[in-house]
Design an enzyme around this catalytic site. Structure first.
Site, short mmCIF file in Angstrom:
data_model
loop_
_atom_site.label_atom_id
_atom_site.label_comp_id
_atom_site.label_asym_id
_atom_site.label_seq_id
_atom_site.Cartn_x
_atom_site.Cartn_y
_atom_site.Cartn_z
N VAL A 264 0.85 -1.19 0.00
CA VAL A 264 0.00 0.00 0.00
C VAL A 264 0.88 1.24 0.00
CG1 VAL A 264 -1.67 1.32 1.34
CG2 VAL A 264 -1.92 -1.15 1.13
N GLY B 273 2.96 1.85 -2.49
CA GLY B 273 4.23 1.24 -2.90
C GLY B 273 5.00 1.99 -3.96
N GLY B 274 4.58 3.21 -4.30
CA GLY B 274 5.32 3.99 -5.29
C GLY B 274 5.34 3.31 -6.64
N ASP C 250 -0.87 2.39 -5.56
CA ASP C 250 -0.52 3.79 -5.32
C ASP C 250 -1.42 4.66 -6.19
OD1 ASP C 250 0.90 6.23 -4.58
OD2 ASP C 250 2.55 4.92 -4.02
N LEU C 251 -1.27 5.96 -6.06
CA LEU C 251 -2.09 6.89 -6.83
C LEU C 251 -1.87 6.69 -8.32
CD1 LEU C 251 -1.49 10.07 -4.65
CD2 LEU C 251 -3.57 8.69 -4.73
N ASP D 174 -6.82 4.53 -4.32
CA ASP D 174 -6.74 5.39 -3.14
C ASP D 174 -6.85 4.51 -1.90
OD1 ASP D 174 -7.15 7.16 -1.03
OD2 ASP D 174 -8.38 8.52 -2.23
N MET D 175 -5.81 4.48 -1.08
CA MET D 175 -5.80 3.59 0.09
C MET D 175 -6.85 3.98 1.12
SD MET D 175 -2.21 4.90 1.78
CE MET D 175 -1.92 6.65 2.10
N LYS E 249 5.48 0.47 3.85
CA LYS E 249 6.79 1.00 4.22
C LYS E 249 6.77 2.51 4.13
CE LYS E 249 10.18 0.88 1.27
NZ LYS E 249 10.43 2.33 1.14
N HIS F 77 3.71 7.08 8.71
CA HIS F 77 4.35 8.26 9.31
C HIS F 77 4.04 9.53 8.52
CE1 HIS F 77 8.46 8.52 6.99
NE2 HIS F 77 7.46 8.34 6.17
#
Length: 353
Positions: free
Chosen positions: A195, A197-198, A219-220, A239-240, A253, A257
């Site tokens: 999620v 994940g780029g 990812d987006l 969209d997560m 990852k 944050h």
């Protein structure tokens, strides 16, 4: 004694006042490719030898000397002086240190893109909005640019590429530590969704180590639009906060944050829906701040990352274990294990039951 303490206090203020000079000199070295030049040469080089390989017709040797002098002081490079009495034509030579080896752009593991991204003018502008954030609240990046960092990346392809490159380079380093410490945890799964994940580099490393896994990279849309194809990986633009593709486990990852507690709870609840109710799990790779004074070599950087979240994230922060425990419980997860890594973040293995 009082006078000595005051002088030492002055020293500390000036040290912090000019701390930015270290980053600027480091950025200069990366832009000029100084570590690459020395690495290609295979041995230490004089300033004139380095300058001869710079992309410039008439480089300023004096300017280069002063920048290298600071970087030697900061242990980024090492200076080898000629022996006494060896003649006036012998010049000092500059070599790589364990630190500057991480600046070699073509190295297996390089932090050069991270240096460039964090010191890009667009990334630095929000730091000037901290006092406004304290006084008014809000998002520093949005105060500086009128958009949050994700919206800004969507309409600024150059910055988006720089950001993705920075994330990719740190991904290689962190994923090496994650897989070495946690490969057994991935081996028990048949599917895994990354999620946020780029461009898919992290999930690709996991699937490479565990080829039986079906990997999903979420990812987006504008991010996955630039993602390369990887064996065993499906890219999903989405969209997560709305929906996460179903899998045996969720991997995140350096995602939570970036967000406030309320946002994180929404993400965790979507994770809860995506995994099996009986044996699903979420694997989080994020920093865990120490509650007490610690000699951990990474703790100063974790604290700096926490402040970086003020600059770049939408209410994000680094969290202590106590804060993680509450956040996970509010998101629907009652059990967790924290696994230390030889890296900046830790691995938090999270279970609903």
């Amino acid at each position: 004694m009082e006078e000595e303490r005051l002088v030492q206090g002055q020293v500390e203020i000036f040290r912090q006042l000019f701390a930015f000079a270290d980053s600027m000199a480091l950025k200069c070295a990366v832009e000029l490719g100084i570590a690459d030049i020395i690495h290609r040469n295979g041995r230490p080089m004089t300033l004139h030898q380095i300058a001869a390989e710079l992309p410039a017709t008439s480089p300023d040797i004096g300017c280069l000397l002063r920048i290298m002098r600071l970087l030697v002081r900061k242990h980024m490079f090492v200076q080898h002086d000629p022996p006494p009495g060896d003649g006036i034509n012998h010049q000092p030579e500059f070599g790589l240190t364990p630190a500057s080896r991480w600046l070699v752009k073509d190295g297996e593991h390089s932090l050069a893109p991270m240096v460039l991204m964090q010191n890009h003018p667009s990334a630095l502008a929000p730091w000037h909005c901290f006092s406004k954030c304290v006084q008014e609240g809000g998002v520093a990046f949005k105060k500086a640019h009128g958009l949050d960092i994700w919206e800004y990346g969507a309409v600024n392809p150059e910055f988006n590429q720089l950001f993705n490159s920075a994330m990719a380079c740190t991904n290689k380093i962190i994923m090496k530590a994650v897989i070495a410490k946690y490969e057994h945890g991935f081996n028990r799964l048949s599917s895994l969704v990354d999620v946020g994940g780029g461009t898919g580099a992290a999930i690709a490393e996991i699937v490479k180590a565990c080829p039986h896994l079906k990997g999903i990279n979420l990812d987006l849309p504008h991010v996955v639009a630039t993602a390369p194809e990887y064996q065993g990986i499906t890219h999903v633009g989405g969209d997560m906060f709305v929906e996460i593709p179903k899998a045996d486990a969720v991997f995140m990852k350096w995602i939570l944050h970036d967000w406030s507690d309320d946002h994180c709870i929404k993400i965790l609840k979507q994770c809860r829906k995506a995994i099996p109710h009986d044996n699903g799990k979420v694997v989080i790779v994020d920093a865990v701040l120490q509650s007490n004074v610690t000699e951990d070599a990474w703790e100063d950087t974790r604290m700096a990352f926490d402040v970086t979240m003020i600059a770049h994230a939408s209410g994000g922060k680094e969290r202590t274990e106590v804060e993680w425990r509450k956040l996970l419980k509010d998101g629907g997860f009652n059990h967790y294990n924290i696994i230390s890594l030889p890296s900046l973040p830790s691995l938090i293995e999270v279970f609903p039951n």
